[in-house]
Design a protein around this motif. Structure first.
Motif, mmCIF file in Angstrom:
data_model
loop_
_atom_site.group_PDB
_atom_site.id
_atom_site.type_symbol
_atom_site.label_atom_id
_atom_site.label_comp_id
_atom_site.label_asym_id
_atom_site.label_seq_id
_atom_site.Cartn_x
_atom_site.Cartn_y
_atom_site.Cartn_z
ATOM 1 N N SER A 12 53.967 13.307 0.464
ATOM 2 C CA SER A 12 53.656 12.289 1.459
ATOM 3 C C SER A 12 53.878 12.918 2.838
ATOM 4 C CB SER A 12 54.575 11.084 1.272
ATOM 5 O OG SER A 12 55.927 11.473 1.437
ATOM 6 N N ASP A 14 55.965 12.132 4.925
ATOM 7 C CA ASP A 14 57.403 12.264 5.176
ATOM 8 C C ASP A 14 58.109 13.172 4.168
ATOM 9 O OD1 ASP A 14 56.916 10.211 3.334
ATOM 10 O OD2 ASP A 14 58.443 8.869 4.115
ATOM 11 N N GLY A 19 58.279 8.708 -5.264
ATOM 12 C CA GLY A 19 59.057 7.618 -4.701
ATOM 13 C C GLY A 19 60.378 7.486 -5.446
ATOM 14 N N GLU A 20 61.097 6.420 -5.159
ATOM 15 C CA GLU A 20 62.375 6.184 -5.814
ATOM 16 C C GLU A 20 62.176 6.102 -7.330
ATOM 17 O OE1 GLU A 20 65.447 3.913 -3.122
ATOM 18 O OE2 GLU A 20 63.602 2.722 -3.334
ATOM 19 N N TRP A 26 52.100 6.013 -5.630
ATOM 20 C CA TRP A 26 51.504 6.345 -4.333
ATOM 21 C C TRP A 26 50.399 7.396 -4.477
ATOM 22 C CZ3 TRP A 26 51.842 11.142 -1.831
ATOM 23 C CH2 TRP A 26 52.655 12.084 -2.467
ATOM 24 N N THR A 141 50.226 9.183 3.672
ATOM 25 C CA THR A 141 51.042 8.047 3.249
ATOM 26 C C THR A 141 52.492 8.345 3.613
ATOM 27 O OG1 THR A 141 49.585 7.622 1.358
ATOM 28 C CG2 THR A 141 51.805 6.718 1.227
ATOM 29 N N VAL A 142 53.207 7.344 4.060
ATOM 30 C CA VAL A 142 54.639 7.472 4.287
ATOM 31 C C VAL A 142 55.327 6.603 3.229
ATOM 32 C CG1 VAL A 142 56.543 7.025 5.879
ATOM 33 C CG2 VAL A 142 54.391 7.951 6.737
ATOM 34 N N GLY A 144 58.956 6.648 2.661
ATOM 35 C CA GLY A 144 60.229 6.163 3.193
ATOM 36 C C GLY A 144 61.437 6.602 2.400
ATOM 37 N N LYS A 145 61.374 6.512 1.077
ATOM 38 C CA LYS A 145 62.480 6.911 0.208
ATOM 39 C C LYS A 145 61.908 7.537 -1.052
ATOM 40 C CE LYS A 145 65.628 3.159 1.450
ATOM 41 N NZ LYS A 145 66.338 1.987 0.940
#
Length: 182
Positions: A12, A14, A19-20, A26, A141-142, A144-145
């Motif tokens: 991503s 970031d 993801g988590e 995603w 895409t962001v 975040g975690k």
């Protein structure tokens, strides 16, 4: 040893590869942006490798998809017993040996290029000064975690940009060589 150890991975914006909890949804959303027939060079990359080397977590994630997609031999790095389904026993093997010893063995057997997959495994190859290049596809895409690609490296690592490709649908591929100091 003249073995090339290459990573090919998406992140991503970031810097997360999942993801988590290892969530990859995603990537499904991102793949919807890709025009039919476009694979961002993945088929050509796969044609250039002799073996795919991945960690246990990556292997188990791929198994959860239900369909095995790799035609090249896969070596799963694991220090514990690894259960391999009968239908994959001719395609997948496990190795608990140090990655330097594994690379030397594969090189002696004639391997020229390995595909290194999975965040922990990529970081392990960098730490062992074995990863020669990495192709990172940045997805717009962001998250975040989640699971970052380079988190936990024990030392600073220098990369040299070798190539860049920009796709009309928003993806950017960056190919880097790795520079290891003495």
């Amino acid at each position: 040893m003249t073995l090339q150890c290459s990573a090919y991975i998406a992140t991503s914006l970031d810097g997360f590869i999942a993801g988590e909890g290892g969530d990859l949804s995603w990537l499904d959303d991102a793949n919807a942006l890709v025009p039919k027939g476009e694979d961002c060079g993945f088929s050509a990359f796969m044609d250039s490798i002799d073996y795919l080397v991945m960690g246990r977590n990556t292997y188990e994630k791929i198994l959860s998809f239900g369909q095995w997609v790799y035609s090249k031999p896969v070596i799963v790095l694991s220090s514990r017993y690894l259960s391999i389904p009968d239908h994959l026993k001719d395609k997948v093997t496990a190795s608990s040996q140090p990655i330097q010893a594994l690379c030397e063995k594969l090189s002696r057997q004639g391997a020229k290029r390995l595909y290194i997959d999975g965040g922990f495994t990529i970081r392990s190859f960098i730490e062992a000064r074995l990863l020669t290049d990495i192709e990172i596809t940045l997805i717009p895409t962001v998250i975040g975690k989640g699971i970052p690609l380079f988190s936990g490296l024990a030392q600073k690592q220098q990369f040299t940009l070798l190539d860049t490709k920009v796709y009309d649908f928003g993806f950017v591929q960056l190919k880097y060589g790795l520079e290891y100091g003495s």
